[in-house]
Write an enzyme that holds these catalytic residues in place. Structure first.
Site: not given
Ligand code: NAD
Ligand code: MG
Length: 293
Positions: A185, A198
């Site tokens: 991120s 985080y």
């Molecule tokens: P999202 O909620 O769609 O996806 C996150 C996924 O993590 C969930 O769908 C779930 O399947 C999985 N997860 C969480 N806790 C879990 C657990 N205990 N066991 C198994 N699976 C688990 O959201 P996203 O934003 O697509 O997140 C994906 C990645 O992107 C993450 O690592 C997040 O940190 C990163 N990210 C997101 C953003 C943003 O703005 N959305 C920005 C930077 C980084």
């Protein structure tokens, strides 16, 4: 018919406040994040590859999984058991594309699950070429004195420890040309006041990418990280941001909007593909313009 969207078609507006319980369902969000089912176009870049994507039910992981299937790969996706509904949508879509989709529900906080997940994926797919470790927890907390040890453990368990365990097991299957991709991120380099735990885990992922690139280079296995900026996903409305920040989410980026998961898919495809044969140890920003270094 060419369904591919141009950048101007991605949602630019403000968002309604909406709160779901972690880990949440993207199918219940307004608007539903664009994970590329209609907007991503494949061109055979990953024919015969076998890929495991964690967090593949929704958001960025789902966009990667959908794009991989459209590029000709077979998939295994992991997700939290509460996300079965989103995962079934992904499976139905991938199978419609004529590719395999193995569902591997399980909580990455559980000791031993990360390794079992990788073994099951490799057995079901008949090998492993691409490992996308994308699952993540983000819960905001403005005061470090209120940060509970439970939250600290959960965040590190999912975002860091499960990543290490999954890689340890995957190295029994990945061979030369194999690719590992972590979702870090912008928080890993520019941490916010309310995302202390985080942001630490996202820095860990960048460090791991660099050290393992050096360690695994001799085996011809590549590892890279993607560093997204504000992307419209379930993570943000399940405690990732305070509700008051949801309407303006992403609007302060140079591009003046939040990104959609589909807008990251081509980077995940590149890093998984043989076209990235000389790319390892790198961090790719997809931030809407905020610099990552
Ligand atoms: P999202 O909620 O769609 O996806 C996150 C996924 O993590 C969930 O769908 C779930 O399947 C999985 N997860 C969480 N806790 C879990 C657990 N205990 N066991 C198994 N699976 C688990 O959201 P996203 O934003 O697509 O997140 C994906 C990645 O992107 C993450 O690592 C997040 O940190 C990163 N990210 C997101 C953003 C943003 O703005 N959305 C920005 C930077 C980084
Ligand atoms: Mg999800």
């Amino acid at each position: 018919m060419n369904n591919k969207k141009t950048a101007s078609h991605y949602y630019k507006g403000k968002f309604e406040k909406q709160l779901q319980k972690y880990p949440g369902l993207q199918s219940k969000m307004t608007p539903i994040p664009d994970t590329g089912e209609k907007t991503y176009q494949g061109s055979d870049k990953l024919i015969r590859k076998k890929a495991l994507v964690t967090g593949g039910d929704s958001g960025i992981g789902r966009a990667a999984a959908i794009a991989y299937a459209k590029e000709g790969a077979d998939l295994a996706i992991n997700y939290h058991p509460d996300e079965e509904q989103d995962a079934q949508e992904v499976k139905a879509f991938i199978e419609k594309e004529g590719r395999l989709c193995v569902l591997l529900p399980g909580d990455l906080r559980e000791e031993g699950f990360a390794k079992k997940m990788v073994t099951r994926a490799a057995e079901a797919l008949g090998g492993l070429d691409v490992l996308v470790l994308n699952a993540g927890i983000q819960q905001y907390e403005f005061d470090i004195q209120n940060l509970t040890s439970e939250q600290l453990h959960d965040t590190f368990e999912v975002n860091v420890f499960s990543v290490v365990y999954a890689i340890q097991e995957a190295l029994n299957y990945l061979s030369e040309g194999g690719s590992i991709i972590l979702t870090s991120s912008i928080q890993g380099v520019k941490p916010s006041a309310h995302l202390v735990d985080y942001a630490m885990t996202k820095s860990c992922e960048i460090s791991l990418t660099k050290s393992l690139a050096a360690q695994l280079g001799g085996k011809g296995i590549r590892i890279n990280a993607v560093a997204p900026g504000p992307i419209w996903t379930a993570l943000q409305i399940c405690g990732g941001q305070p509700q008051d920040s949801i309407p303006e989410f992403g609007q302060n980026q140079p591009l003046k909007r939040a990104g959609q998961p589909a807008e990251l898919a081509s980077v995940y495809v590149l890093l998984a593909s043989d076209e990235a044969s000389y790319i390892t140890g790198q961090v790719y920003g997809v931030t809407g313009g905020a610099p990552i270094n």
